[in-house]
Motif scaffolding. Structure first.
Motif, short mmCIF file in Angstrom:
data_model
loop_
_atom_site.label_atom_id
_atom_site.label_comp_id
_atom_site.label_asym_id
_atom_site.label_seq_id
_atom_site.Cartn_x
_atom_site.Cartn_y
_atom_site.Cartn_z
N THR A 167 40.20 47.43 29.12
CA THR A 167 39.15 46.42 29.12
C THR A 167 38.90 45.91 30.54
O THR A 167 37.76 45.79 30.99
N ALA A 168 40.00 45.62 31.25
CA ALA A 168 39.87 45.16 32.63
C ALA A 168 39.20 46.22 33.50
O ALA A 168 38.34 45.92 34.34
N GLY A 169 39.60 47.47 33.31
CA GLY A 169 39.01 48.55 34.08
C GLY A 169 37.53 48.74 33.78
O GLY A 169 36.73 48.99 34.67
N MET A 188 35.21 40.80 37.92
CA MET A 188 36.07 40.91 36.74
C MET A 188 37.34 40.09 36.92
O MET A 188 37.80 39.43 35.97
N MET A 189 37.92 40.11 38.12
CA MET A 189 39.14 39.35 38.36
C MET A 189 38.89 37.86 38.16
O MET A 189 39.69 37.15 37.53
N ASN A 190 37.78 37.38 38.70
CA ASN A 190 37.44 35.97 38.50
C ASN A 190 37.16 35.67 37.04
O ASN A 190 37.55 34.61 36.53
N GLY A 238 44.68 47.22 35.43
CA GLY A 238 43.42 47.77 34.93
C GLY A 238 42.39 47.92 36.04
O GLY A 238 41.65 48.90 36.09
N PHE A 239 42.36 46.93 36.94
CA PHE A 239 41.43 47.00 38.07
C PHE A 239 41.75 48.19 38.96
O PHE A 239 40.85 48.79 39.57
N ALA A 240 43.03 48.56 39.04
CA ALA A 240 43.44 49.69 39.88
C ALA A 240 42.95 51.03 39.31
O ALA A 240 42.98 52.04 40.03
N LEU A 241 42.50 51.05 38.06
CA LEU A 241 41.97 52.29 37.48
C LEU A 241 40.54 52.56 37.92
O LEU A 241 40.06 53.69 37.79
N VAL A 242 39.85 51.54 38.41
CA VAL A 242 38.44 51.70 38.77
C VAL A 242 38.23 52.79 39.82
O VAL A 242 37.33 53.63 39.66
N PRO A 243 39.02 52.85 40.91
CA PRO A 243 38.80 53.93 41.90
C PRO A 243 39.05 55.32 41.33
O PRO A 243 38.57 56.31 41.90
#
Length: 448
Positions: free
Chosen positions: A125-127, A137-139, A173-178
């Protein structure tokens, strides 16, 4: 006009520049940001101040020794304006998170269900949100989490543990974006420098890396999420999820339509539509343009450290890329195929190491992508180092105490950035690194 208004003014100018494709808007935006940070330089945290001094020193050295052409300066101004506005525009999601009760229910929905899917559902979900909103997304998730936990009578220790579990999962999850998202800055820069390397050719390797990262974090973080759910003890159904889903689909659809009907990318479309949607909602609700302007200004001022870091990173990457002897280095590396695997491993470790030392990953990304472009022109297969670069950028996002994502989590959790980067993610990075090295060696074997 108060100096702090220069931040939203700069973002607005850059957004006009994106919409009209008139570069002078971006140059004016860069000037607005430069004036703001000159006036508020002493208010920045120590790391951004030192980064600014180092960036200025490198810029002056490049001008003195390399004497770049006049065409470089408009490019640098546009780059600084874009990446600084990136955070300011998408960070406005926090203002929406504070007002929409459906968003505060998002964490209740994500914490429900089987424990088997608890961690991967949060990560994905985060990704997914991060692939469109990036740092917004982080905010969004961190802001709604803080509001969500205020509703329950948790002890300070339970609240801290819960914040840690959800925030570190969000960061993973954010680290999956790249690795997965076609809108990621990693794939955007690589595909811009090397058109033959598209998202479709790179995403299979990114998907394998993402799966490795999910599996490594699954067991430990699931336990923390379960403890938070048990401590909350709320088994009621989350309200408003259908409305939130429909609203999200409308927002994503609008981003897709704007991207397809204009020259904007998906990320640029989000940069334009998020501020437009948030400000329109605030004006409808508050009926006071002055109040809305004050809230928008205060929100961006709260992120000025992160915005300054991103702007400096863009400036550093542009300057170093213009003066570095990439053609000569590429000619040397092209002499022997074994250098290909060495470059891939070097891309992985150098991106992470430099990020830990304070050099933003986007600087390493720009330099190495430029080097890979030169190798591609010489006929060298560059998929292996491209995979190493993707993986390195992904881990650098969660392992650097100076990165914007880490600083955002630090601001919401009250922990130091070093605690977030090394304490929360140190063991995870050390565990997943050998697996990513295996992926790099497999890619090299496959491409040979």
């Amino acid at each position: 006009m108060k100096p702090v208004v220069l931040l939203p003014l700069g973002v607005a100018l850059e957004l006009f520049g994106l919409l009209t494709q008139l570069h002078w808007f971006s140059w004016c935006a860069a000037a607005s940001f430069a004036l703001y940070f000159l006036l508020h330089f002493t208010r920045l945290n120590p790391y951004p101040r030192w980064l600014g001094i180092v960036t200025l020193a490198i810029l002056l050295a490049a001008v003195w020794f390399a004497q770049p052409g006049a065409e470089l300066w408009p490019k640098l101004a546009s780059s600084v304006a874009y990446y600084t506005s990136f955070l300011g525009a998408l960070g406005l999601m926090q203002l929406l998170a504070q007002r929409l009760p459906q968003l505060r229910e998002l964490h209740k929905a994500l914490l429900s269900g089987s424990k088997v899917v608890l961690y991967p559902r949060y990560v994905l979900t985060a990704g997914s949100i991060g692939s469109i909103l990036n740092f917004g997304m982080m905010n969004l998730l961190c802001g709604t989490l803080t509001e969500h936990l205020k509703r329950y009578s948790l002890t300070d220790q339970q609240r801290r543990n819960g914040l840690r579990s959800v925030m570190v999962t969000t960061l993973r999850g954010f680290a999956l974006v790249p690795l997965l998202a076609p809108t990621s800055v990693t794939i955007a820069i690589i595909s811009r420098e090397m058109p033959e390397q598209s998202w479709s050719t790179m995403v299979p390797y990114g998907a394998v890396a993402a799966l490795m990262m999910i599996v490594v974090g699954w067991r430990r973080e699931t336990q923390g999420l379960l403890e938070l759910r048990d401590n909350i003890g709320d088994s009621s159904k989350a309200d408003g999820m259908l409305e939130l889903l429909l609203g999200s689909l409308v927002g994503l659809g609008a981003i897709g339509v704007l991207a397809s009907l204009s020259s904007l990318t998906a990320s640029q479309s989000a940069m334009v539509l998020v501020p437009f949607g948030v400000i329109s909602y605030l004006l409808w609700r508050e009926r006071s343009p002055q109040l809305v302007l004050r809230e928008v200004t205060e929100n961006m001022a709260s992120m000025h450290n992160e915005m300054f870091i991103f702007g400096c990173a863009a400036l550093l990457g542009g300057v170093l890329g213009a003066v570095a002897p990439l053609e000569e280095i590429a000619a040397w590396l092209a002499q022997d195929p074994k250098y290909n695997i060495l470059l891939a491993v070097g891309s992985l470790f150098s991106t992470i190491t430099l990020a830990v030392l304070g050099l933003a990953p986007i600087v390493s990304l720009s330099l190495i992508a430029g080097l890979l472009a030169q190798l591609s022109l010489l006929g060298v297969p560059i998929m292996t180092p491209a995979v190493g670069l993707m993986c390195g950028f992904s881990l650098a996002m969660i392992f650097s105490p100076f990165g914007p994502s880490t600083l955002i989590l630090s601001r919401y959790s009250g922990e130091t950035p070093f605690r977030v980067a090394f304490g929360w993610n140190g063991r995870f990075v050390l565990t997943v690194m050998p697996l990513l090295l295996l992926l790099i060696f497999f890619t090299y074997w496959q491409q040979s």
